[in-house]
Design a protein around this motif. Structure first.
Motif, PDB file in Angstrom:
ATOM      1  N   ARG A  65       0.891   7.665  -6.216  1.00 14.13           N
ATOM      2  CA  ARG A  65      -0.288   8.467  -6.570  1.00 14.13           C
ATOM      3  C   ARG A  65      -0.235   9.888  -6.005  1.00 14.13           C
ATOM      4  N   ARG A  93       1.978   1.914  -3.452  1.00  7.41           N
ATOM      5  CA  ARG A  93       0.813   2.281  -4.278  1.00  7.41           C
ATOM      6  C   ARG A  93       0.434   3.736  -4.008  1.00  7.41           C
ATOM      7  N   ARG A 127       0.840  -1.207   0.000  1.00  5.67           N
ATOM      8  CA  ARG A 127       0.000   0.000   0.000  1.00  5.67           C
ATOM      9  C   ARG A 127       0.874   1.255   0.000  1.00  5.67           C
TER      10      ARG A 127
END
Ligand SMILES: NC(=O)c1ccc[n+]([C@@H]2O[C@H](COP(=O)([O-])OP(=O)(O)OC[C@H]3O[C@@H](n4cnc5c(N)ncnc54)[C@H](O)[C@@H]3O)[C@@H](O)[C@H]2O)c1
Ligand SMILES: O=C/C=C/C=C(\O)C(=O)O
Length: 486
Positions: A436, A432, A429
């Protein structure tokens, strides 16, 4: 009281106009230095000295000879480490441990890393087919961009100035530095180092003064300056970009930020508290990469706020050499007024003041210093001024979030894009989310860890370009392609 001159063509000189300005101590507002304010005449002289150095001994050195000198500069900075620590503590009032552990070591490092880069970086070559079958060879050569204007801020003066001067000189350029009017000490000291090491006169120059209608503007408008590298507020970047455009000069900007700290419920709780605390309050919050917006996953929100409050209330203020002092004052009374205006605005906009919001009681002469309390707010909407605008003080707003998508949207809801720090033990996570968030640099379970070979810079309103490692070469050199018929 210290007299600080300009440094032009290897000489320490006052201003022809005789103009000088005072530097006041952040600790007690006493005048501690008198600084020669460079006018147009001094900036012209600095440009002339820098240009002639380019066409003189400096321009004729091989890369190895230049690298040798830069290593000499790094070693002399190390030899005079204490002088740089004292000089920067005088300018900023920050504790000795911040200088010796964080900011001053980067002076030598910023010369060494780029000496190594220019020694080892390859140039490009391409073989191409030609109709006659004999082919041709293309090869690139890198040449210095020329005379570089270096305009610096006050919050980490030596680190940030050498972060630009190091690569500029490594690539064979010459520089004219305009330190912040609030922090001129270490730039002048570096002039002594340049002379001691034997860096040719005119390679490194310093013009002191202010921005508009002073040395800063004279430098950024000067037709003899080939490129400008600037670190400072975004709105100043806009003014400098306008000045640079008269003559089409390349710019490299490291600007403001309103950085998010993201803490997931599965984070190492104590590490996250320590990490966010350091990123919000180091250098009394005067770090562009610092955290002023904290987002905590709801299950641990209350516990996190309480833990950060306790740490903030344990902060000790004092003089730089006070071993008990964790934090110093802000850089100036003017900056303190700016930060306190945001403290008032937060309350007006309905914030819950978890801790701080005012000024600490300081003994004796220190009562005249630019001290403010570390401050934590909750309860504000994302539209609040203290959530949208860079304050550049020891303060942050904390709010809960419930999902990964929500916190990514919150983190990206800003005009800035400088840095983020993410705390979670779920590394899939972490990667990820890091990909972003629209910033130049993201730390996972850490903050302000710096590998100087990496690309460094801001997105959106936080900057233009990337510096660091080979990325600096794109700004401090020009590549020429040469095609030869075989
Ligand atoms: N992105 C980064 O890496 C980074 C690093 C440190 C600081 N900063 C930013 O710097 C700001 C704090 O530093 P500051 O208050 O010194 O910034 P500032 O923009 O007020 O001043 C920076 C420098 O620009 C000069 N200057 C001001 N107006 C000018 C003009 N019109 N023309 C030429 N020069 C001019 C000043 O004299 C000073 O030397 C914060 O916004 C912080 O986020 C960014
Ligand atoms: O206050 C901002 C600090 C910026 C740090 C750097 O530019 C760096 O670490 O190179």
């Amino acid at each position: 009281m210290r007299q600080i001159q300009n440094f032009i063509g290897g000489e320490f000189v006052a201003a022809a106009s005789g103009k000088r300005f005072d530097k006041r101590s952040p600790l007690d507002n006493r005048v501690i230095a008198s600084i020669a304010e460079a006018g147009q005449a001094e900036v012209d002289a600095a440009v002339k000295a820098a240009r002639s150095a380019l066409h003189g001994e400096w321009g004729g050195l091989t890369t190895d000879q230049r690298v040798e000198l830069l290593y000499g500069v790094a070693n002399e900075i190390t030899r005079r480490f204490e002088d740089f620590v004292e000089a920067e503590m005088a300018d900023t009032g920050q504790p000795r441990h911040v200088m010796t552990n964080v900011f001053i070591p980067r002076g030598a490092a910023n010369f060494k890393v780029f000496a190594d880069v220019v020694k080892n970086v390859p140039t490009e070559a391409f073989q191409m087919a030609t109709p006659d079958g004999r082919g041709a060879l293309n090869y690139g050569i890198r040449v210095p961009k020329g005379v570089i204007g270096v305009v610096c801020p006050w919050n980490a003066p030596f680190l940030l100035m050498t972060w630009k001067v190091g690569p500029a000189l490594a690539c064979g350029n010459t520089v004219i530095v305009k330190p912040s009017e609030e922090a001129p000490n270490t730039a002048t000291l570096l002039g002594e180092v340049m002379n001691a090491v034997g860096v040719p006169k005119g390679v490194y120059n310093v013009v002191n003064g202010f921005g508009p209608d002073s040395a800063g503007e004279f430098l950024t408008r000067h037709p003899g300056v080939d490129a400008i590298t600037f670190t400072g507020e975004t709105r100043t970047g806009t003014a400098i970009m306008k000045a640079a455009s008269e003559g089409m000069r390349d710019v490299s900007f490291e600007l403001g930020g309103k950085n998010a700290g993201i803490v997931f419920a599965d984070a190492d709780f104590d590490a996250a508290v320590d990490g966010i605390f350091r990123s919000a309050f180091l250098n009394s919050g005067q770090v562009c990469l610092g955290t002023e917006r904290v987002y905590v996953e709801r299950p641990i929100f209350e516990r996190f706020v309480q833990a950060l409050k306790e740490k903030a209330e344990g902060v000790k203020f004092g003089r730089p050499d006070d071993h008990h002092a964790d934090y110093g004052p802000l850089i100036s009374q003017e900056h303190r007024q700016k930060v306190l205006s945001y403290y008032r605005k937060a309350v007006e906009e309905g914030a819950t003041v978890v801790t701080g919001g005012g000024v600490p009681q300081m003994p004796g002469a220190l009562a005249e210093g630019a001290w403010v309390q570390p401050t934590i707010w909750t309860g504000l909407p994302e539209t609040a001024s203290v959530v949208r605008e860079e304050i550049f003080g020891p303060c942050c707003h904390i709010r809960p979030f419930d999902s990964e998508n929500e916190v990514v949207a919150l983190a990206n809801d800003t005009d800035y894009g400088l840095s983020t720090t993410i705390w979670t033990t779920n590394l899939a996570r972490a990667h990820r989310v890091a990909a972003r968030v629209e910033v130049g640099i993201t730390w996972i379970n850490s903050w302000f860890l710096r590998d100087l070979r990496t690309a460094f810079g801001g997105s959106k309103q936080s900057g233009i370009g990337r510096e660091g490692g080979v990325h600096s070469l794109e700004f401090y050199t020009e590549t020429r392609n040469i095609c030869v018929k075989l």
